[in-house]
Write a protein that holds these residues in place. Structure first.
Motif, PDB file in Angstrom:
ATOM      1  N   THR A 126       1.640   4.248  -3.274  1.00 40.15           N
ATOM      2  CA  THR A 126       2.525   3.480  -2.399  1.00 40.15           C
ATOM      3  C   THR A 126       2.287   1.995  -2.625  1.00 40.15           C
ATOM      4  O   THR A 126       1.177   1.492  -2.404  1.00 40.15           O
TER       5      THR A 126
ATOM      6  N   LYS B 122       2.167  -1.836  -2.027  1.00 37.85           N
ATOM      7  CA  LYS B 122       1.960  -2.701  -0.865  1.00 37.85           C
ATOM      8  C   LYS B 122       1.934  -4.162  -1.335  1.00 37.85           C
ATOM      9  O   LYS B 122       1.600  -4.459  -2.471  1.00 37.85           O
ATOM     10  N   ASN B 123       2.267  -5.053  -0.410  1.00 37.94           N
ATOM     11  CA  ASN B 123       2.168  -6.493  -0.703  1.00 37.94           C
ATOM     12  C   ASN B 123       2.911  -6.856  -1.995  1.00 37.94           C
ATOM     13  O   ASN B 123       2.400  -7.590  -2.843  1.00 37.94           O
TER      14      ASN B 123
ATOM     15  N   PHE C   8       1.583  -6.415  -7.136  1.00 34.72           N
ATOM     16  CA  PHE C   8       1.543  -5.586  -5.932  1.00 34.72           C
ATOM     17  C   PHE C   8       0.264  -4.766  -5.932  1.00 34.72           C
ATOM     18  O   PHE C   8      -0.358  -4.531  -6.972  1.00 34.72           O
ATOM     19  N   ASP C   9      -0.129  -4.381  -4.730  1.00 33.93           N
ATOM     20  CA  ASP C   9      -1.261  -3.477  -4.554  1.00 33.93           C
ATOM     21  C   ASP C   9      -0.743  -2.050  -4.429  1.00 33.93           C
ATOM     22  O   ASP C   9       0.424  -1.822  -4.099  1.00 33.93           O
ATOM     23  N   ASN C  10      -1.628  -1.092  -4.663  1.00 30.46           N
ATOM     24  CA  ASN C  10      -1.259   0.313  -4.538  1.00 30.46           C
ATOM     25  C   ASN C  10      -2.218   1.044  -3.613  1.00 30.46           C
ATOM     26  O   ASN C  10      -3.441   0.962  -3.802  1.00 30.46           O
ATOM     27  N   ALA C  11      -1.673   1.718  -2.628  1.00 31.08           N
ATOM     28  CA  ALA C  11      -2.461   2.684  -1.853  1.00 31.08           C
ATOM     29  C   ALA C  11      -2.380   4.013  -2.589  1.00 31.08           C
ATOM     30  O   ALA C  11      -1.283   4.488  -2.889  1.00 31.08           O
TER      31      ALA C  11
END
Length: 544
Positions: free
Chosen positions: A85, A87-88, A282-285
């Motif tokens: 997912t 994020k940011n 972007f970051d990833n969860a």
């Protein structure tokens, strides 16, 4: 009372196709579809509480229908998935043109990654327009010829170069999309070429859906198959941009998008370095989980080690981009609670009819919406040998437009299963039609493709557009309305007012095809010259 359709519909179809046809329950179809697409199932995203509820429902209904657990005493096959997912997400920024261009995540661009990594950063990556992004040596076509895109961002057009042709005689089958036109291929080839990022320019006609579908499908959790290498051989980032923003980008780079699109359709197209650079991060969860394929078995009485396959995907998008009223659950009633319910209704009918000669497998697969991941996993790790699988039927997004005089066959003429469908249609005095929109590439967009690639003939058809009430005009209008207003959106919800007559007529076809396959000694094959013929011929040797 168990019924299949109205008396009027039966009369129009020339009567029911035998006593067994009456065993297909419209009540089951309604109840299972309604339950699966209720808000309690939260859009049936893999790895969610909605998956747990879906699997439990299917286990319960398969058992009630009289099936046996299909995987060595278990109802399920584990499918290792990774949920990623974003994020940011920063804007996608292009610099170096006449003016900087910043694209907002969601309304103007979407971005994701196949890589199982906590952070993605594309910084000042040179941007190259590579046309349709196709490398097809057998066709003498290579949009990457003489090009080194390592570390660069490629901009790619969706579909094939000849998608706008009227006929089917172009270098890429003319109007009919080939796999080279699918967005999945675009990213695969960009990764093989070493691109840091691959961005597809969205265009509604060749994509076959609007930006709303891209936005809802790409801005929530994404799933990939788990892999030892973490998919680090893929591009760092993949995504889409809107057509309007692509025009702005090209204009800022001193180019004209329409001229470039026209040039990209011609053989010998040369990629264009736009002289601009892209930045995005972007970051990833990241979450790993084992999703589930659900498998029910009706053992055969004469040749139980030969199999007939029914498939449908149970998953949908979960929570997605909200509708204007705030509804953010993509319930997936048509897509594909209907097909999943059909597995249950057909299991009931076949079990009531008794064992056929061959075993019949009812396979509800996960993660179709993420790239056919569940069916691909089963095909690569089959519980029942593919060389011993006579063929099958795939069911995806059944039509609620009403009774049609025809069905639309996706991939008409590709295999011997067409004859089975034609015989079933003759009982109903209906006909099979080829796809009216082959440019949409439906053949590569549902789970039958995972099996076809490995040689198993699968028939996949949709409710026809030549409606008894309203003809082709009404059928086309209904299809366009669904695509524009419900497909992959929060309004694909159960409607008590649906007209089930067409769906139930189609279910009789699914039943007849499966029953015929389960009682014959025939091993259907692909047509001579079809791309899947050789692997089926090889499996025939192993079957001996």
């Amino acid at each position: 009372m168990r019924i299949t359709t109205s008396i009027l519909a039966l009369a129009l179809l020339g009567g029911a196709s035998g006593a067994q046809a009456q065993d297909i329950s419209v009540e089951t179809m309604k109840a299972v579809t309604q339950e699966l697409s209720s808000d309690a199932f939260e859009g049936r995203a893999p790895g969610s509480p909605g998956e747990e509820r879906t699997v439990a429902l299917l286990e319960r209904e398969f058992a009630k229908a009289g099936l046996q657990p299909g995987n060595r005493g278990s109802w399920v096959q584990d499918v290792p998935l990774v949920e990623i997912t974003a994020k940011n997400v920063t804007p996608l920024i292009f610099t170096g043109g006449r003016t900087p261009l910043s694209l907002a995540y969601g309304p103007e661009m979407v971005a994701a990654t196949y890589r199982i990594t906590p952070h993605v950063a594309i910084k000042d990556s040179p941007v190259v327009f590579v046309g349709y992004g196709i490398n097809a040596p057998e066709k003498g076509w290579n949009d990457y010829a003489g090009l080194d895109v390592k570390g660069k961002t490629v901009l790619v057009l969706v579909n094939d170069p000849d998608y706008a042709m009227e006929g089917l005689d172009g270098p890429f089958s003319g109007r009919a999309m080939t796999y080279y036109g699918r967005w999945t291929y675009k990213y695969e080839e960009a990764a093989r070429q070493g691109a840091a990022a691959a961005i597809i320019i969205h265009d509604t006609v060749p994509a076959a859906y609007g930006w709303n579908v891209v936005q809802s499908s790409w801005t929530g959790p994404q799933h990939v198959a788990d892999a030892a290498n973490g998919h680090m051989d893929q591009s760092e980032a993949i995504g889409w941009i809107t057509l309007d923003k692509a025009r702005e980008l090209m204009a800022g780079a001193g180019q004209n998008l329409d001229a470039l699109m026209a040039a990209a359709k011609r053989p010998g197209f040369k990629a264009v370095d736009l002289g601009v650079k892209a930045s995005l991060s972007f970051d990833n969860a990241i979450g790993r989980h084992r999703s589930k394929n659900v498998i029910g078995l009706l053992p055969g009485k004469a040749r139980p080690d030969e199999y007939v396959l029914y498939t449908a995907h149970w998953d949908h998008l979960g929570r997605c981009t909200p509708a204007p009223d705030g509804d953010d659950i993509c319930n997936g009633a048509i897509d594909n609670a209907t097909g999943t319910a059909a597995l249950v209704a057909l299991a009931q009918a076949h079990a009531k009819a008794g064992a056929a000669d061959r075993s019949i497998v009812f396979l509800a697969v996960t993660a179709e919406e993420s790239g056919l991941l569940g069916s691909a996993y089963y095909a690569a790790n089959p519980v029942f040998p593919l060389e011993k699988t006579a063929g099958g039927v795939n069911m995806d997004a059944l039509s609620m437009a009403g009774l049609a005089r025809n069905v639309t066959v996706i991939g008409k003429g590709k295999s011997g299963l067409d004859a089975y469908l034609d015989r079933a249609l003759a009982k109903q005095k209906r006909v099979a039609s080829a796809e009216p929109t082959p440019e949409k590439g439906f053949y590569y967009r549902s789970d039958h493709f995972s099996f076809a690639k490995l040689g198993v003939p699968m028939v996949y058809f949709e409710g026809g557009e030549d409606l008894v009430k309203g003809g082709k005009t009404a059928g086309l209008k209904a299809a366009e309305d669904y695509t524009a207003n419900r497909y992959h959106g929060p309004k694909d919800e159960y409607d008590p007012g649906w007209d089930w007559t067409g769906t139930m007529a189609d279910l009789r076809l699914y039943y007849d095809i499966g029953r015929a396959l389960a009682t014959t000694r025939d091993w259907p094959n692909w047509a001579e010259g079809d791309e899947f013929r050789a692997i089926r011929d090889s499996s025939a040797e192993r079957r001996k």
